[in-house]
Design an enzyme around this catalytic site. Structure first.
Site, PDB file in Angstrom:
ATOM      1  N   GLU A   1      43.168  53.665  85.676  1.00 55.73           N
ATOM      2  CA  GLU A   1      43.948  52.510  85.222  1.00 55.73           C
ATOM      3  C   GLU A   1      43.157  51.582  84.303  1.00 55.73           C
ATOM      4  O   GLU A   1      43.738  50.822  83.542  1.00 55.73           O
ATOM      5  CB  GLU A   1      44.519  51.738  86.415  1.00 55.73           C
TER       6      GLU A   1
ATOM      7  N   TYR B   1      43.538  42.598  84.065  1.00 56.04           N
ATOM      8  CA  TYR B   1      43.837  43.769  84.881  1.00 56.04           C
ATOM      9  C   TYR B   1      42.846  43.877  86.041  1.00 56.04           C
ATOM     10  O   TYR B   1      41.663  43.636  85.903  1.00 56.04           O
ATOM     11  CB  TYR B   1      43.792  45.066  84.035  1.00 56.04           C
TER      12      TYR B   1
ATOM     13  N   LYS C   1      53.261  35.791  91.746  1.00 59.43           N
ATOM     14  CA  LYS C   1      52.870  37.020  91.073  1.00 59.43           C
ATOM     15  C   LYS C   1      54.059  37.819  90.550  1.00 59.43           C
ATOM     16  O   LYS C   1      55.083  37.973  91.204  1.00 59.43           O
ATOM     17  CB  LYS C   1      52.100  37.931  92.033  1.00 59.43           C
TER      18      LYS C   1
END
Ligand code: IOT
Ligand code: MG
Ligand code: MG
Length: 509
Positions: free
Chosen positions: A379, A345, A440
């Site tokens: 996040e 992440y 991606k």
């Protein structure tokens, strides 16, 4: 240190001049609770820690200073060189306390870690986040009593019936519908005076604004070495679990983690009945020889878990919630003993991977914008996996990795028609060629989350053009239930929020 979880994964603290009670602890983070009470010369410092067995390691006391730390440090070795030898600094909390004794609040400028900390000394309470604010921290300051916690919901009971609740905190974001509660900004230590409840913020980190020119070889070499160190610091001598999509970001982490793990690495992929990236992840798992698992979550279940994603992250950003929802479902499906989880992440933020932008000015504008606006989105929060008792950590948001990636000139991020070029090139010797060149795909796309959430709203009668606004309203509606009102997420239904929002939008047409 070979620990699966940090000593503490959350806390609620109260610093008071006089008597009175600290509020009872309410956390989404799973774990045992331990109360700590420290009578200091000028204040009473109480804490409740969320822990997994050794809460004492998250507390440190020396003279008139007491400190609690949720999370962990990744540059212990270099920090230890700053201390006189022979001191008792077995734990990260003791290390930060020792540094406070030497540098006062400037100690927090030295740390590379994933943590929130509270330190009481004299009439002061210091509240500190890591450089990225990756462990969210909130405060409710009032004259004579300052509260702080790693989750908003732990502070909500204290806001009831006590107007005027709290003091304004300069530079700090207010929390929606929870009067007086502010979020400590990323990369900041708040220096609070417990007598008055006033706060002075000090920034301890900021993302670079300048850009550096490097040769291809120099840049790729630095990326590989720095990321390797960040991954190694996060494995903590355990066998970590890497949540693997088969994209370059998580595959790079998995490859580096495999190199630092005795025996096979564990990898895990999630998909839904509408979409998955199982084939792409399997290529990587096979290449690395990892013990690999796949979890399929039915789309209806996935959408039904929206209250859990919001309860855990305490975020009201609808885009972020779409990234976090599939990860929430993944972590919740991960039964069994507590795990140390590594993710990819955040790689797309300093490298502008989300933007699919091949023009260099626009690419660097995206990097500058995203690095200026991440704070408060939550996040990276560890609570997402913490609701299932796991600890997650994100090597791409290591302070050294960010300090390297952000300032790379845009031509190294986009090169030869490839996005995230410098990362792909740095990892090319460790991964199959098809992984290195794979385009991606966002987790919200690969799991079908964005499209199925849209469909749910359109089925409830929301017109196409209003879908994004409706998502934002649904997220707020659920936030008000599970954070502001404190309802358990199991008692809040996504469908109810969707129908309420659809009806409200129809009325205002
Ligand atoms: P993406 O980069 O696709 O996924 C983030 C991480 O989640 C991956 O590196 C991987 O560790 C895990 N993951 C993703 N998909 C799966 C899967 N199917 N199974 C198991 N694990 C998986 C969104 C995104 O594109 O996710 N996140 C961006 C940043 C968001 C923008 N934020 C901002 N502008 N502030 C990111 O950089 O990660
Ligand atoms: Mg990514
Ligand atoms: Mg992806």
């Amino acid at each position: 240190m070979a620990h699966t979880l940090p000593a503490a994964t959350g806390f609620l603290v109260s610093a008071r001049k006089g008597g009175g009670q600290a509020p009872g602890p309410v956390f989404a983070t799973r774990g045992a609770h331990e109360s700590v009470a420290e009578a200091l010369r000028n204040q009473t410092f109480d804490a409740v820690l969320v822990h997994s067995g050794s809460p004492g390691d998250a507390v440190a006391r020396a003279g008139d200073t007491a400190l609690v730390l949720a999370g962990e440090l990744y540059n212990r070795e270099e920090l230890l060189t700053l201390l006189p030898s022979g001191g008792d600094v077995r734990t990260d909390a003791q290390l930060v306390l020792a540094l406070l004794g030497i540098y006062d609040l400037h100690a927090f400028r030295l740390l590379n870690g994933r943590f929130a900390a509270a330190a009481a000394l004299g009439d002061r309470l210091l509240l500190a986040t890591d450089h990225a604010g990756s462990v969210p921290l909130y405060t409710l300051p009032a004259p004579g009593r300052v509260l702080a916690a790693t989750e908003i919901k732990a502070l909500v009971p204290a806001t009831a019936g006590t107007p005027p609740a709290g003091r304004p905190v300069a530079d700090a974001r207010r929390v929606r519908r929870v009067p007086g509660v502010h979020q400590v900004p990323a990369g900041t230590v708040l220096d609070l005076d417990v007598r008055t409840g006033t706060a002075v913020p000090h920034r301890t980190w900021a993302p670079a604004l300048s850009r550096r020119v490097r040769s291809e070889a120099d840049a790729t070499d630095a990326v590989r070495r720095t990321l390797e160190r960040a991954v190694e610091a996060r494995t903590g001598g355990t066998t970590p679990l890497v949540v693997l999509s088969g994209g370059i970001d998580s595959s790079g982490v998995a490859a580096l983690a495999a190199a630092h793990t005795d025996g096979p690495l564990d990898t895990l992929s999630m998909g839904t009945d509408t979409a998955n990236e199982f084939a792409e992840a399997r290529v990587v798992a096979t290449h690395l020889g990892s013990a690999h698992r796949e979890i399929t979550v039915p789309t209806a279940d996935l959408l039904g878990q929206l209250p859990y994603a919001i309860w855990a992250s305490e975020s009201v950003d609808p885009d972020i919630i779409e990234y976090l929802l599939p990860l929430t479902a993944l972590y919740r499906a991960l039964d069994g003993p507590a795990r140390r989880i590594l993710t990819g992440y955040g790689a797309d933020i300093p490298l502008a991977g989300m933007h699919r932008e091949d023009r260099l000015p626009q690419l660097d504008t995206a990097v500058a914008f995203d690095m200026a606006t991440f704070d408060g989105l939550n996040e990276m929060t560890p609570v997402l996996s913490g609701i299932q008792g796991h600890w997650s950590t994100h090597p791409y948001w290591d302070r050294d990795v960010l300090d390297l990636l952000v300032p790379l000139e845009a031509g190294l991020k986009r090169r030869y028609g490839r996005d995230k070029w410098v990362l792909r090139e740095a990892m090319s010797a460790l991964l199959p060629q098809e992984t290195v060149t794979r385009p991606k795909l966002g987790v919200h796309e690969g799991s079908g989350t964005t499209s199925s959430f849209s469909l749910l709203l359109m089925d409830a009668g929301v017109p196409d053009a209003d879908v994004h606004r409706a998502k934002s309203l649904v997220v707020r509606e659920i936030f008000d239930r599970v954070v502001v009102e404190g309802l358990p997420p199991a008692e809040v239904r996504t469908a109810d929020a969707v129908h309420q929002v659809a009806a409200r939008l129809k009325e205002t047409e």
